[in-house]
Design an enzyme around this catalytic site. Structure first.
Site, short mmCIF file in Angstrom:
data_model
loop_
_atom_site.label_atom_id
_atom_site.label_comp_id
_atom_site.label_asym_id
_atom_site.label_seq_id
_atom_site.Cartn_x
_atom_site.Cartn_y
_atom_site.Cartn_z
N HIS A 1 -0.22 12.98 -13.59
CA HIS A 1 0.35 12.19 -12.49
C HIS A 1 1.87 12.13 -12.64
CE1 HIS A 1 -0.12 8.76 -9.48
NE2 HIS A 1 1.18 8.81 -9.72
N HIS B 1 5.82 12.79 -10.17
CA HIS B 1 6.46 12.96 -8.85
C HIS B 1 7.70 13.83 -9.04
CE1 HIS B 1 4.19 9.74 -6.65
NE2 HIS B 1 3.98 9.36 -7.89
N GLN C 1 2.72 8.76 1.57
CA GLN C 1 3.08 7.48 0.95
C GLN C 1 3.26 6.35 1.96
OE1 GLN C 1 6.98 7.24 -1.00
NE2 GLN C 1 5.94 6.39 -2.77
N HIS D 1 -3.05 7.16 -4.77
CA HIS D 1 -2.42 5.99 -5.37
C HIS D 1 -3.24 4.79 -4.88
CE1 HIS D 1 0.83 8.69 -6.22
NE2 HIS D 1 1.55 7.73 -6.77
N GLU E 1 -1.61 -0.25 -6.15
CA GLU E 1 -0.48 -0.35 -7.08
C GLU E 1 0.27 -1.65 -6.77
OE1 GLU E 1 2.23 2.96 -7.19
OE2 GLU E 1 3.24 2.20 -8.99
N ASP F 1 4.32 9.82 -14.42
CA ASP F 1 4.68 9.25 -13.12
C ASP F 1 6.11 9.57 -12.68
OD1 ASP F 1 4.05 7.98 -10.76
OD2 ASP F 1 3.96 5.97 -11.58
ZN LIG Z 1 2.74 7.81 -8.65
#
Ligand SMILES: [Zn+2]
Length: 411
Positions: free
Chosen positions: A58, A60, A152, A210, A213, A309
């Site tokens: 995971h 980005h 997102q 996701h 969170e 992440d």
């Molecule tokens: Zn993430």
């Protein structure tokens, strides 16, 4: 060019006697005591631990090294807001170069595979996917990347993202992403999940979302995701990242959700460095840690792994693309104490992540591709404790990074 290597005196896990590992034409050709191989380049590892390469499930890459203007509140919400402004004007070259910088660090730290989420939405469209795909191609063979198309901003809140998600899957994304708790209501979150499953089925792709969170115990999309996974027969193909709210639920509801997650065979990824940083920002003492229920999930038989992440960006100012660091923090913050639990933390960015990414032939075995990192440690606990330098990193039989002064490596 692939060379033939003979790594002498390497320690395999669960063994106290070092062995030799012969690597020929990219694969492990033999493992045994005092192997005699002609025309092999010989390296005496001096008893270093030979581990399969790490996996970062995971990350980005599309926002690596993106830290200006700073996120002053340190919250996820502010990070997303600033990122939305920045991605309108970023050049593809900037995205490509920063992604490559992160990938290079990951290679040096012994990571052989990664799953990276790339924002797909009405602001960035596919502007981030294209340069990240180029970075992926550039590192092909050193570090293999699975790209997740990540809406997102939501699929109901940002409806243009639905077509863009399909387009991203046609243009090289591998996995369908999602963020159901970004939607305005539980009904919208449920629709978001359904749409993502429809698209995943159209492309026969896995799903990696996701999930929850947030510290808000009313965020309950993990349960929805588990139910829809079972309804669609998508067991073993779905991953839920973060799942912070699971830690905020009352114990009896959390138990019920964990049971469903186990039934749905969902992999859960904790990203401890980032959630320790971003969550608990509204709390006065005691401040919650925002870390999902790792120990209870493991005890229920759920596949749990951990991810890096972010690196040096709006979401997190630190990070080193080092999965040993992530595993150690996971162990500490999740109270993984017993020897078998510490072993589980070490295995998270290895076997547990291999299951998540559906990697075949993972491990150091005769006949399998030679994907090995050599560490100055004797066991799982020492690997986490000492955070040793990754002396030699071998990918498909090629030496892709060396911190061993005896071996020159020209990148
Ligand atoms: Zn993430």
């Amino acid at each position: 060019m692939t060379e033939n290597w003979l790594f002498r005196n390497a320690l395999l896990e669960n063994s106290s006697t070092p062995v030799d590992i012969a690597v020929r034409l990219g694969k492990v050709a033999d493992i045994g005591a005092e192997l005699d191989m002609a025309d092999y380049q010989v390296v005496d590892t001096g008893g270093m631990l030979a581990s399969p390469l790490f996996i970062d499930p995971h990350h980005h890459l599309d926002c690596a090294f993106l830290s200006e203007p700073p996120n002053l509140s340190g919250t996820l919400e502010e990070a997303i807001q600033i990122n939305a402004r920045l991605k309108e004007s970023r050049s593809e070259q900037d995205v490509f170069e920063k992604a490559c910088r992160a990938l290079q660090l990951a290679v040096q730290n012994g990571t052989g595979w990664m799953r990276s989420h790339t924002d797909i939405d009405s602001i960035s469209k596919l502007k981030l996917l294209h340069p990240v795909s180029e970075a992926k191609q550039k590192f092909n063979g050193q570090l293999d990347v699975q790209l997740v198309a990540f809406p997102q901003l939501g699929l109901i809140a940002d409806p243009q993202s639905i077509d863009l998600l399909r387009l991203a899957m046609r243009e090289g994304a591998d996995v369908v992403g999602g963020m159901p708790h970004a939607e305005a209501s539980t009904d919208d979150a449920a629709r978001h999940i359904e749409i993502a499953f429809q698209i995943a089925e159209e492309f026969n792709a896995d799903i990696d979302m996701h999930v929850d969170e947030t510290d808000d115990p009313a965020s309950r999309t993990l349960e929805l995701l588990a139910e829809v996974t079972i309804r669609h027969g998508y067991q073993e193909r779905v991953t839920a990242g973060h799942c912070c709210a699971l830690a905020a639920y009352p114990d009896d509801y959390a138990r019920r959700v964990i049971e469903k997650v186990a039934q749905a065979q969902i992999t859960v990824i904790t990203n401890p460095l980032i959630n320790l940083y971003l969550q608990g920002r509204q709390d006065s003492q005691p401040v919650r840690r925002g870390i999902t229920r790792v120990k209870e999930l493991l005890e229920a038989g759920v596949n749990v792994t951990c991810g890096s992440d972010d690196i040096s960006n709006l979401f997190f100012p630190f990070g080193r693309m080092d999965m040993l660091e992530v595993a150690m923090v996971t162990s500490v913050v999740s109270h993984l104490t017993r020897p078998e639990q510490i072993q589980a933390a070490f295995d998270m960015p290895r076997w547990h992540a291999a299951k998540c990414l559906n990697l075949q032939d993972y491990g150091i075995m005769v006949g399998a591709p030679a994907n090995i990192v050599f560490l100055a440690a004797n066991n799982a606990r020492e690997a986490l404790q000492l955070q040793p330098v990754k002396r030699l990193v071998v990918r498909n039989g090629n030496l892709v990074s060396s911190r061993d002064e005896r071996i020159s490596y020209n990148s």
